[in-house]
Write an enzyme that holds these catalytic residues in place. Sequence first.
Site, short mmCIF file in Angstrom:
data_model
loop_
_atom_site.label_atom_id
_atom_site.label_comp_id
_atom_site.label_asym_id
_atom_site.label_seq_id
_atom_site.Cartn_x
_atom_site.Cartn_y
_atom_site.Cartn_z
N SER A 89 48.75 53.11 21.09
CA SER A 89 49.37 51.97 21.30
C SER A 89 49.19 51.05 20.31
CB SER A 89 49.10 51.54 22.79
OG SER A 89 49.78 52.30 23.77
N LYS A 92 52.19 49.19 18.77
CA LYS A 92 53.00 48.00 19.23
C LYS A 92 52.82 46.59 18.35
CE LYS A 92 53.03 49.71 24.20
NZ LYS A 92 52.17 50.83 24.02
N SER A 149 50.18 46.79 27.60
CA SER A 149 50.55 47.78 26.80
C SER A 149 51.74 48.81 27.18
CB SER A 149 49.27 48.82 26.51
OG SER A 149 49.59 49.66 25.37
#
Length: 419
Positions: A89, A92, A149
């Site tokens: 993640s 991102k 997230s």
Amino acid sequence: MRQVLRFRFLIVWSLILTLLTLAGNAGCFPASVWGAETSDFSDGDGRMETLPAAAVPAEVMAPSVILMEASSGQVICEKNADERRSPASVTKVMTLILIFDALDAGKIRLEDEVVTSARAKAMGGSQVFLEEGEVQTVETLIKCIVIASGNDASVAMAEYLAGTEEEFVRQMNERAKGLGMTNTHFVDCCGLTEDPEHLTTARDIAVMARELITRYPQIQNYSTIWMENITHVTKQGTKEFGLANTNKLLKMATDFRVTGLKTGSTSRAKYCLAATAEKDGVELIAAIMAAPDYKTRFSDARILLNYGYATCKLYRDTQMPELPELSVKGGKEKTVPLRYEEEFSYLGMNGEDFSAVEKTLQIPEEAQAPLEEDEKIGVIRYELNGTVLGEVGILTDAQVERAGYIDSLKMTVERFLFF
């Protein structure tokens, strides 16, 4: 007195007739009239003498890490920083860069409403449980991405900005290329994928984290939130949902202020982290990849950041010398204002005494028209005890067009009438 004026009048008319003859014969003024030769200017290779990165402290357990100072991009220490790995993640960070790019360009607003698609709803992994057809603002979705997230929130924003996630990912890769992230390739916008082609490096993570926090410092308004509620409004009714920050470093006791930024973990990537912090005006970025467990990624980040703040001292020139106006030869304007390309900063790691820094302006005595705005015309160079720390470009702050026939005639007449 009358004789003097008459003499000047005759000189002016002689010059005018001469210039008219030259113009008629050549169609333009010869180079010698304009002094086509300009002062040679060379600013060298323009590269900063960057200190080599040190080895990381032995206590750091993750196999791939890097520590970078944000304002200069100077790498303080690193270990296997160019090994390509899955970022989970932490992907991102690039998604957020594109969102803030769109906000900055006025393409979207924080108050804009985004409708969740069936595809966004169906995303697994970490999510905020958006329902198909649910409407949330851009700002709320940013919070969902940064704090919790949310994969569903990431896809919803990707579709809102680019129509499809595929097009958004193409833009992510294009943006990464523009930042010089040569070892990065994204396959999705949230890092959930187990695709072996979804790869980056600790160095590239630091580069994109630097872009986000320096270009869009307002990211701290979201990345420092520990807990916050959002409201789901769906066909099933209205309910509150709590967002809890995945970055536990925010709650750890430190001698610096944690400002973000993004965690990530999958079975393939293991435990990753892009950590940012600030102390005494110095911002540091620690990128951790493939830590064996979630505790290690945070302890590694804390070790790196402590090491950085114990080692580094930032020099930032907040009083750069005032620039003169530069004389212009053959232009409609006689001078052009100048400006610095950026502020100068340098990261010292050896206890340097920056009070001895010497600054040298390197600009020509004059420039030849035409000149474009933002044209590099010189540099200011910084040296300490004979060592070049770096330099900053000096740019023209206006456009200067080449003087035409009438302009030249006018200037010639004025010069001889008022000498």
